[in-house]
Design a protein around this motif. Sequence first.
Motif, PDB file in Angstrom:
ATOM      1  N   LEU A   1       0.822  -1.203   0.000  1.00 23.13           N
ATOM      2  CA  LEU A   1       0.000   0.000   0.000  1.00 23.13           C
ATOM      3  C   LEU A   1       0.861   1.259   0.000  1.00 23.13           C
ATOM      4  O   LEU A   1       0.583   2.219  -0.729  1.00 23.13           O
ATOM      5  N   HIS A   2       1.915   1.254   0.815  1.00 22.47           N
ATOM      6  CA  HIS A   2       2.803   2.415   0.887  1.00 22.47           C
ATOM      7  C   HIS A   2       3.547   2.615  -0.428  1.00 22.47           C
ATOM      8  O   HIS A   2       3.736   3.747  -0.885  1.00 22.47           O
ATOM      9  N   THR A   3       3.971   1.538  -1.041  1.00 26.37           N
ATOM     10  CA  THR A   3       4.696   1.620  -2.308  1.00 26.37           C
ATOM     11  C   THR A   3       3.819   2.215  -3.398  1.00 26.37           C
ATOM     12  O   THR A   3       4.240   3.117  -4.132  1.00 26.37           O
ATOM     13  N   VAL A   4       2.581   1.741  -3.504  1.00 22.01           N
ATOM     14  CA  VAL A   4       1.664   2.247  -4.527  1.00 22.01           C
ATOM     15  C   VAL A   4       1.308   3.701  -4.253  1.00 22.01           C
ATOM     16  O   VAL A   4       1.236   4.525  -5.177  1.00 22.01           O
ATOM     17  N   ARG A   5       1.078   4.044  -2.986  1.00 19.65           N
ATOM     18  CA  ARG A   5       0.667   5.405  -2.620  1.00 19.65           C
ATOM     19  C   ARG A   5       1.769   6.426  -2.881  1.00 19.65           C
ATOM     20  O   ARG A   5       1.499   7.536  -3.327  1.00 19.65           O
ATOM     21  N   THR A   6       3.029   6.053  -2.620  1.00 14.50           N
ATOM     22  CA  THR A   6       4.137   7.020  -2.731  1.00 14.50           C
ATOM     23  C   THR A   6       4.892   6.952  -4.055  1.00 14.50           C
ATOM     24  O   THR A   6       5.496   7.939  -4.473  1.00 14.50           O
ATOM     25  N   GLU A   7       4.832   5.800  -4.733  1.00 16.97           N
ATOM     26  CA  GLU A   7       5.620   5.644  -5.957  1.00 16.97           C
ATOM     27  C   GLU A   7       4.781   5.328  -7.188  1.00 16.97           C
ATOM     28  O   GLU A   7       5.293   5.338  -8.308  1.00 16.97           O
ATOM     29  N   GLY A   8       3.508   5.031  -6.966  1.00 14.40           N
ATOM     30  CA  GLY A   8       2.648   4.701  -8.094  1.00 14.40           C
ATOM     31  C   GLY A   8       2.567   3.193  -8.337  1.00 14.40           C
ATOM     32  O   GLY A   8       3.398   2.423  -7.860  1.00 14.40           O
ATOM     33  N   LEU A   9       1.555   2.790  -9.096  1.00 20.00           N
ATOM     34  CA  LEU A   9       1.316   1.371  -9.348  1.00 20.00           C
ATOM     35  C   LEU A   9       2.467   0.708 -10.097  1.00 20.00           C
ATOM     36  O   LEU A   9       2.785  -0.464  -9.870  1.00 20.00           O
ATOM     37  N   LEU A  10       3.105   1.452 -10.984  1.00 18.61           N
ATOM     38  CA  LEU A  10       4.188   0.879 -11.775  1.00 18.61           C
ATOM     39  C   LEU A  10       5.409   0.504 -10.938  1.00 18.61           C
ATOM     40  O   LEU A  10       6.268  -0.256 -11.392  1.00 18.61           O
ATOM     41  N   ALA A  11       5.466   1.031  -9.711  1.00 21.32           N
ATOM     42  CA  ALA A  11       6.592   0.689  -8.830  1.00 21.32           C
ATOM     43  C   ALA A  11       6.599  -0.804  -8.517  1.00 21.32           C
ATOM     44  O   ALA A  11       7.658  -1.380  -8.229  1.00 21.32           O
ATOM     45  N   LEU A  12       5.432  -1.433  -8.573  1.00 23.14           N
ATOM     46  CA  LEU A  12       5.354  -2.867  -8.310  1.00 23.14           C
ATOM     47  C   LEU A  12       5.990  -3.690  -9.425  1.00 23.14           C
ATOM     48  O   LEU A  12       6.180  -4.900  -9.274  1.00 23.14           O
ATOM     49  N   PHE A  13       6.294  -3.032 -10.537  1.00 22.09           N
ATOM     50  CA  PHE A  13       6.929  -3.728 -11.653  1.00 22.09           C
ATOM     51  C   PHE A  13       8.370  -3.274 -11.857  1.00 22.09           C
ATOM     52  O   PHE A  13       8.953  -3.500 -12.925  1.00 22.09           O
TER      53      PHE A  13
END
Length: 293
Positions: free
Chosen positions: A259-271
């Motif tokens: 949740l923190h990664t998506v909120r602060t870096e955006g959805l593409l950060a998961l890739f």
Amino acid sequence: MFDVTPFVFGGVAAVCAEMVTFPIDTVKTRLQLQGQAKDKRWVQVKYTGTLNCLASMVREEGVRAVYKGLSPAVLRQALYGTLKFGLYYTAKEVVAKRYEDGGTRQESGLTNLGCAVFAGSVSSAIATPTDVIKVRMQAKATDGLGGLYTVARDIYTTEGVRGLWRGVCPTAQRAALVAGVQLPVYDWTKANLCGGTSALMKDGMWCHFLSSMVAGFSAALASNPVDVLRTRLMVQRRLTTVAGDNGAAVYRSAIHCGLHTVRTEGLLALFKGFVPSFARMGPWNAIFFVVYE
């Protein structure tokens, strides 16, 4: 008599593939860690891509830097690879024998999926300590501690047994996704390319190579988000005796991290790290299955 052949061949093939593709795995780890708003060690986005990361590491840290963590990685594959592929093919045989026709019927995709998820999650959970050590060595979080044994001892001394299994849940989930996609897709692609009367090519090295590349791409795409979370959890330390805030947890759980990664870096950060992930997983699968077959 119990057949140990899949376990032995799976372990040997996994170790061979790991040793060849390990530098790409190190690049993937560095790319997945950078840009975090919460972990101050990785706030800076230092690398612009796979080749830039690899070149920067060699230029600034030397060639040996891309091989940091190789010893726990090889040990991990000796455990993980041996168990995963051994359990997968053994489980398929056990299920096949339960069929009324004695296992001569063509195996189903659902059977392959269930066996793969079971094999991947169990084997990765057992091998998690070697994964934790590998990730920390790749991330330069263990500088000055030495090799595999001393890093393991430091984690156990300062963080306890739980420290060695940091991130075990997303690790098992990632392995289940990889195995659940990789192995059935490989078998399905191989069966369609070189199986039956309408085979497109002969059952040989090229068939195994193409099947493994398709399996590698599919597995990398499915598992990358969980892989990012597991890498970020593994690199953080939670000390048993905290002095000030040095041992404070950065992420409380995989869900909090996601949740923190998506909120602060955006959805593409998961890739993040997808390119080196596939660049490694494609050749890794090719080497593994060619050696295994």
